[in-house]
Structure formats: structure tokens, C-alpha cells
Design an enzyme around this catalytic site. Structure first.
Site, short mmCIF file in Angstrom:
data_model
loop_
_atom_site.label_atom_id
_atom_site.label_comp_id
_atom_site.label_asym_id
_atom_site.label_seq_id
_atom_site.Cartn_x
_atom_site.Cartn_y
_atom_site.Cartn_z
N LYS A 1 0.87 -1.18 0.00
CA LYS A 1 0.00 0.00 0.00
C LYS A 1 0.90 1.23 0.00
O LYS A 1 1.60 1.51 0.98
CB LYS A 1 -0.92 0.00 1.22
CG LYS A 1 -1.89 1.18 1.26
CD LYS A 1 -2.79 1.10 2.48
CE LYS A 1 -3.76 2.26 2.53
NZ LYS A 1 -4.64 2.19 3.72
N LYS B 1 -1.99 -1.65 -3.81
CA LYS B 1 -2.85 -0.46 -3.79
C LYS B 1 -1.98 0.78 -3.90
O LYS B 1 -1.02 0.91 -3.13
CB LYS B 1 -3.64 -0.42 -2.48
CG LYS B 1 -4.58 0.77 -2.34
CD LYS B 1 -5.29 0.76 -0.99
CE LYS B 1 -6.19 1.99 -0.87
NZ LYS B 1 -6.85 2.07 0.44
#
Length: 298
Positions: A162, A220
Site C-alpha cells: 500500500k 494499492k
């Protein structure tokens, strides 16, 4: 996006076509999605400020509207797969994913809260726990906590890679969860999310999450990190998830609203590129539109 109350369908201004729903409205939306063949749902809570504090106690409170909603959704639609969000930011007055004190994120103290949150979510009926916090060791801590409570069948979709991205803005608008400068921590999440310039760290995080018991590894954002998705797919046997984030979707929506792109052509091509890079499952705000288009043309 779930909001406490009734009769609420409030559009997110920076993410047109996406809404904050009260449970009564969300149940109808889930039913509509199930009829289109969509059966997996990520639910994020929009928490009122009165429930927020420094350590996120409301996240595991049995009276939490988010947990109550999960129970009702599973009662109405046992076939639906519910995926949770595990992080402090929706519940924290600081808007950070960890406990903030004296200019630091307290990693290990945060893990204790994340364990309690995960157990509460599993008890409420969530099928997959989604730790989005990026604290070190959280997958192992959550796995241990779930197993100790006989939730060995509850899966973990780890937000493995992320990145500290500029593309999360509409999501933070939807949840009112933007980070603030607190106790010396800057107004961003760069101290615990990943450096967009660092590719190799994704492999380290993937290896750690695999060892700690993750069932899915997530990248992500998606579009700006297709190389990371591909690299993760090449190096790990676990399913690779990709989160096509709010800012990425908002850009395409805006271009289509301006008439610069054709939505029915650009949207599926975008999702195809994420799948082609190696994503086994794609989390996207375009999911329902894609399902409608698929039904129309199949």
C-alpha cells in the site's frame, strides 16, 4: 461506504456515482448487486466524530453500527462475501492508521487494537478481514488472534503493498478520514505507507505477509502500480488483489463526463489492464457498472 442512520443515499462529490449508504439502503443495493452476479463487498464505515478518540475504542465496541450492519447483511444475504476494513483511521481523531503519541506511530500498541477489531468483525460475520493499516507484524498478530478465538476459517486480505499515494482523496472525502498533523506526525501517511519509488520493498512485504498467514496479497493503488502487481504475481502463489482506488476511478469519470472518453469503452479496458498485469481479483468502484455492461453484451 456505510453511514449510521436511515434513508441515507449521499453521493460522494469527488467520486460521482458512489454513495454513503445507511443500512436500509445498502441492503437494497447489495440485493441489486447480487442479481448482477457480484457477491463480494468491501464495507467501509463513515464514523461520526463523537465516536472517535486517540485509540479507536469504538472500532470493537459491540454497539458499533458497522458491526451491527454486518450481522444484518449476513442474516439477509448469507451468500454474500463480506470484506472488512481494519485500521484506526475511521475511528481516530488523528485520522492515522495507528496510535499517535509524542511524534510517533505506536506500532505494537496499535496491533492490540487491530486484534480486538478483527475479532469483533469476525464475530459480526465478516468473511475476510482487510488490514489496511500497514503496521509491521499486523497480519501475524491478527491471524493469531483469530485462531485463538476459533476463527481459523476467516481469511485475511492483507494490504501488502500500500503506497503513500496521491490518489486516495475521494475515499478520504467519503469517510472524513484524512490524516491531520498530530503530536508531531505530519499530515500524511508516509512514515508507514510505502514509498512510490521503492519497488523491491513490495517483495519484502509480500514475503512477510505470506509467512504471517495472509490469504491474499493486495497492491494499492492499481493503475500506477501495474508493474508491482505483475511482480507480485510472478513471485507469490497466493491470490493477488488489486485495489483500483478512488482517485484513479475519479479521473476516468471526470474525463468521461467531459466527453473526452467513452465510459463503456474506457472503463472495461482499464479493468482489463489490471487483470492482465496479474490481479486475480480487482477491487473497483466500477464493479457494478462493469457487471451491468457484461450482462448487456454477453
Amino acid at each position: 461506504f456505510l453511514e449510521d442512520g436511515k434513508g441515507i443515499k449521499s453521493e460522494v462529490s469527488s467520486l460521482p456515482g458512489n454513495y454513503r449508504w445507511s443500512l436500509d439502503k445498502m441492503l437494497k443495493e447489495i440485493e441489486s448487486c447480487l442479481k448482477l452476479g457480484l457477491n463480494s463487498f468491501l464495507v467501509f464505515p463513515h464514523v461520526e466524530d463523537k465516536h472517535k478518540d486517540k485509540i479507536g475504542k469504538y472500532s470493537y465496541n459491540s454497539k458499533n453500527f458497522y458491526l451491527k450492519a454486518a450481522r444484518q447483511i449476513k442474516k439477509n444475504f448469507p451468500e454474500a462475501c463480506l470484506i472488512s476494513d481494519v485500521a484506526l483511521d475511521p475511528y481516530s481523531i488523528d485520522g492515522h492508521d495507528g496510535i499517535v503519541k509524542n511524534g510517533k506511530i505506536l506500532n505494537d500498541k496499535t496491533l492490540i487494537v487491530l486484534q480486538k477489531m478483527s475479532i469483533a468483525q469476525a464475530e459480526a460475520g465478516f468473511d475476510i478481514i482487510g488490514p489496511s493499516d500497514m503496521m509491521d507484524g499486523r497480519v501475524g498478530a491478527i491471524r493469531d488472534a483469530l485462531d485463538a478465538k476459533d476463527f481459523s476459517d476467516v481469511s485475511i486480505m492483507s494490504y501488502t503493498a500500500k503506497y503513500a499515494s496521491a490518489y486516495y482523496g475521494p475515499f478520504r472525502d467519503a469517510l472524513d478520514s484524512a490524516p491531520v498533523e498530530a503530536d508531531g506526525i505530519p499530515k500524511d501517511k508516509k512514515t508507514y505507507q510505502m514509498d512510490p519509488a521503492n519497488k523491491e520493498e513490495a517483495l519484502i512485504e509480500g514475503e512477510l505477509d505470506t509467512q504471517e498467514g495472509a490469504d491474499y496479497l493486495m497492491v494499492k493503488p492499481a493503475l500506477n502500480y501495474l508493474d508491482i502487481i505483475h511482480m507480485m504475481k510472478e513471485n507469490f502463489d497466493l491470490p493477488i488483489a488489486a485495489y483500483h482506488v478512488s482517485g484513479e476511478c475519479a479521473m476516468l469519470i471526470a474525463a468521461c463526463q467531459k466527453g473526452w472518453l467513452d465510459y463503456d469503452q474506457a472503463m472495461p479496458e482499464t479493468l482489463l489492464s489490471i487483470h492482465r498485469a496479474g490481479a486475480d481479483c480487482i477491487i473497483s468502484y466500477f464493479a457494478k457498472d462493469f457487471a451491468k455492461l457484461y450482462q448487456k453484451h454477453r
